[in-house]
Design a protein around this motif. Structure first.
Motif, PDB file in Angstrom:
ATOM      1  N   GLN A   3       0.846  -1.186   0.000  1.00  0.00           N
ATOM      2  CA  GLN A   3       0.000   0.000   0.000  1.00  0.00           C
ATOM      3  C   GLN A   3       0.886   1.243   0.000  1.00  0.00           C
ATOM      4  O   GLN A   3       1.965   1.243   0.593  1.00  0.00           O
ATOM      5  CB  GLN A   3      -0.877  -0.016   1.253  1.00  0.00           C
ATOM      6  CG  GLN A   3      -1.895   1.109   1.350  1.00  0.00           C
ATOM      7  CD  GLN A   3      -2.681   1.021   2.642  1.00  0.00           C
ATOM      8  OE1 GLN A   3      -2.268   1.562   3.667  1.00  0.00           O
ATOM      9  NE2 GLN A   3      -3.815   0.320   2.608  1.00  0.00           N
ATOM     10  N   CYS A   5       0.958   5.216   1.205  1.00  0.00           N
ATOM     11  CA  CYS A   5       0.291   6.209   2.052  1.00  0.00           C
ATOM     12  C   CYS A   5       0.786   7.582   1.606  1.00  0.00           C
ATOM     13  O   CYS A   5       1.902   7.986   1.909  1.00  0.00           O
ATOM     14  CB  CYS A   5       0.549   5.947   3.525  1.00  0.00           C
ATOM     15  SG  CYS A   5       2.270   5.540   3.961  1.00  0.00           S
ATOM     16  N   ALA A  37       2.538   0.155  -6.423  1.00  0.00           N
ATOM     17  CA  ALA A  37       1.593   0.162  -5.307  1.00  0.00           C
ATOM     18  C   ALA A  37       0.287  -0.514  -5.713  1.00  0.00           C
ATOM     19  O   ALA A  37      -0.191  -0.335  -6.833  1.00  0.00           O
ATOM     20  CB  ALA A  37       1.322   1.590  -4.849  1.00  0.00           C
ATOM     21  N   HIS A  41      -3.696   4.780   0.497  1.00  0.00           N
ATOM     22  CA  HIS A  41      -4.207   5.381   1.723  1.00  0.00           C
ATOM     23  C   HIS A  41      -3.863   6.859   1.663  1.00  0.00           C
ATOM     24  O   HIS A  41      -2.724   7.231   1.359  1.00  0.00           O
ATOM     25  CB  HIS A  41      -3.567   4.735   2.953  1.00  0.00           C
ATOM     26  CG  HIS A  41      -3.908   5.412   4.249  1.00  0.00           C
ATOM     27  ND1 HIS A  41      -5.093   5.204   4.908  1.00  0.00           N
ATOM     28  CD2 HIS A  41      -3.210   6.300   5.003  1.00  0.00           C
ATOM     29  CE1 HIS A  41      -5.116   5.926   6.014  1.00  0.00           C
ATOM     30  NE2 HIS A  41      -3.986   6.606   6.093  1.00  0.00           N
ATOM     31  N   HIS A 186       3.703  -1.920   9.437  1.00  0.00           N
ATOM     32  CA  HIS A 186       4.506  -0.807   8.938  1.00  0.00           C
ATOM     33  C   HIS A 186       5.088  -0.001  10.091  1.00  0.00           C
ATOM     34  O   HIS A 186       4.606  -0.039  11.224  1.00  0.00           O
ATOM     35  CB  HIS A 186       3.676   0.108   8.029  1.00  0.00           C
ATOM     36  CG  HIS A 186       2.736   1.014   8.769  1.00  0.00           C
ATOM     37  ND1 HIS A 186       3.061   2.300   9.108  1.00  0.00           N
ATOM     38  CD2 HIS A 186       1.483   0.813   9.236  1.00  0.00           C
ATOM     39  CE1 HIS A 186       2.056   2.866   9.753  1.00  0.00           C
ATOM     40  NE2 HIS A 186       1.076   1.981   9.840  1.00  0.00           N
ATOM     41  N   ASP A 205       1.393  -8.086   4.553  1.00  0.00           N
ATOM     42  CA  ASP A 205       1.154  -6.857   3.812  1.00  0.00           C
ATOM     43  C   ASP A 205       1.950  -5.732   4.456  1.00  0.00           C
ATOM     44  O   ASP A 205       2.257  -5.769   5.661  1.00  0.00           O
ATOM     45  CB  ASP A 205      -0.334  -6.499   3.836  1.00  0.00           C
ATOM     46  CG  ASP A 205      -1.198  -7.513   3.102  1.00  0.00           C
ATOM     47  OD1 ASP A 205      -0.668  -8.244   2.248  1.00  0.00           O
ATOM     48  OD2 ASP A 205      -2.406  -7.567   3.392  1.00  0.00           O
ATOM     49  N   ARG A 207       3.316  -1.230   3.840  1.00  0.00           N
ATOM     50  CA  ARG A 207       3.039   0.024   3.144  1.00  0.00           C
ATOM     51  C   ARG A 207       4.253   0.942   3.231  1.00  0.00           C
ATOM     52  O   ARG A 207       5.145   0.747   4.071  1.00  0.00           O
ATOM     53  CB  ARG A 207       1.804   0.708   3.713  1.00  0.00           C
ATOM     54  CG  ARG A 207       2.041   1.464   5.001  1.00  0.00           C
ATOM     55  CD  ARG A 207       0.797   2.173   5.492  1.00  0.00           C
ATOM     56  NE  ARG A 207       1.147   3.294   6.361  1.00  0.00           N
ATOM     57  CZ  ARG A 207       0.279   4.037   7.022  1.00  0.00           C
ATOM     58  NH1 ARG A 207      -1.021   3.784   6.926  1.00  0.00           N
ATOM     59  NH2 ARG A 207       0.677   5.046   7.772  1.00  0.00           N
TER      60      ARG A 207
END
Length: 243
Positions: A3, A5, A37, A41, A186, A205, A207
Motif C-alpha cells: 500500500q 500512504c 503500489a 491510503h 509498517h 502486507d 506500506r
C-alpha cells in the motif's frame, strides 16, 4: 500487498512535494501505482492543509484519485485529530456521499467503536489501527465485531530501528493467537525501512509513502511517493522475487 500512504498528517513544511489537493493526490496515486503500489491510503485536506473528514472534501479527493487509478482500492484516515468529538466524527462518516473502499480506525483513540460501527453501516472496509505501546490490541480483541474488519494495521510507533523491531515482534505475538484478519505491518521515520523488511520477510502486507518516511533506504531524501514505492518493490523482489 504493498500500500502507498500518500501524505498523512504532514504539511508542506515537512516535504515540499507532499500532495494535498485532489489533483495532486491523483497524480501521486497514478505514479505510485505505476511504480507498483496495489492500494492507496490518503488524508483528505481542507484549504488550510489540515486533515478532514468533511464529506465534500472526502468526495473530491476520492473522485479525483479513482479517476486516475480506477481499479485500485482507496482508503482514508478517520484519526481523532480530524474531528475530536467521536459522535461528530461518526456522523461525518455517515454523511459521506462517495464511499471509500476502506478507512483506518485507530483503536487506541476515543470513539473507535463508534466510527468503526458507522463504517460497517456504510459498507466501508475497516483497517483496524493497532499502535504498539498501547492497549489497543486487547481492546480490539474484545470488540464483538472484530472479525468483520478488512485487515489489521500493526502500526509501530517506536522510531529507533532496534526498538521498533522488538516492538513489532511483540505486537505480532499479541495479535496472532486470535486474529483471523490479514495484518499490514509498517513503521515510521528511521524504523520505516527496517519494519518494511520485517514485513516482507514474514510475508505480511506492508506500506510505504510520504506519510511514513521522507528518505530512501540509503538515507537519501526522497522526492515522491513513487520513488518510495520503487525502493520498496526492489526490497520485495530481492527477498522473494515477487510479492
Amino acid at each position: 500487498m504493498l500500500q502507498v500512504c500518500l501524505n498523512g498528517a504532514r504539511s508542506r513544511a515537512e516535504h515540499v512535494h507532499l500532495p494535498l489537493t485532489p489533483q495532486e493526490l491523483a497524480r501521486a496515486a497514478r505514479a505510485a501505482v505505476a511504480a507498483g503500489a496495489q492500494e492507496i491510503h490518503l488524508h483528505p485536506k481542507n484549504d488550510d492543509g489540515e486533515d478532514t473528514l468533511e464529506p465534500t472534501l472526502v468526495a473530491a479527493a476520492l473522485t479525483a484519485v479513482r479517476a486516475a487509478v480506477p481499479d485500485v482500492p482507496v482508503g482514508v484516515t478517520t484519526g481523532a485529530w480530524t474531528m475530536p468529538d467521536p459522535e461528530a466524527r461518526a456522523a461525518q462518516v455517515r454523511a459521506w456521499t462517495v464511499l471509500l473502499d476502506h478507512a483506518s480506525v485507530n483503536w487506541h483513540e476515543e470513539g473507535a467503536i463508534e466510527v468503526a460501527t458507522a463504517l460497517l453501516e456504510r459498507g466501508v472496509g475497516i483497517e483496524a489501527g493497532i499502535y504498539s505501546g498501547t492497549s489497543a490490541a486487547r481492546s480490539f480483541r474484545e470488540w464483538p465485531r472484530a472479525h468483520q474488519v478488512l485487515r489489521v494495521l500493526a502500526e509501530i510507533t517506536e522510531t529507533s530501528p532496534q526498538t521498533a523491531l522488538r516492538a513489532a515482534a511483540d505486537l505480532l505475538d499479541d495479535l496472532r493467537p486470535t486474529l483471523t484478519a490479514p495484518i499490514l505491518l509498517h513503521g515510521e521515520d528511521e524504523a520505516a525501512w527496517p519494519i518494511l523488511r520485517q514485513a516482507v520477510t514474514q510475508r505480511l502486507d506492508t506500506r510505504i509513502g510520504l506519510e511514513d518516511v521522507l528518505h530512501l533506504p540509503d538515507g537519501t531524501p526522497v522526492e515522491t511517493n513513487a520513488d518510495l514505492v520503487h525502493a520498496a518493490q526492489e526490497i520485495i523482489h530481492q527477498a522473494h522475487g515477487e510479492f
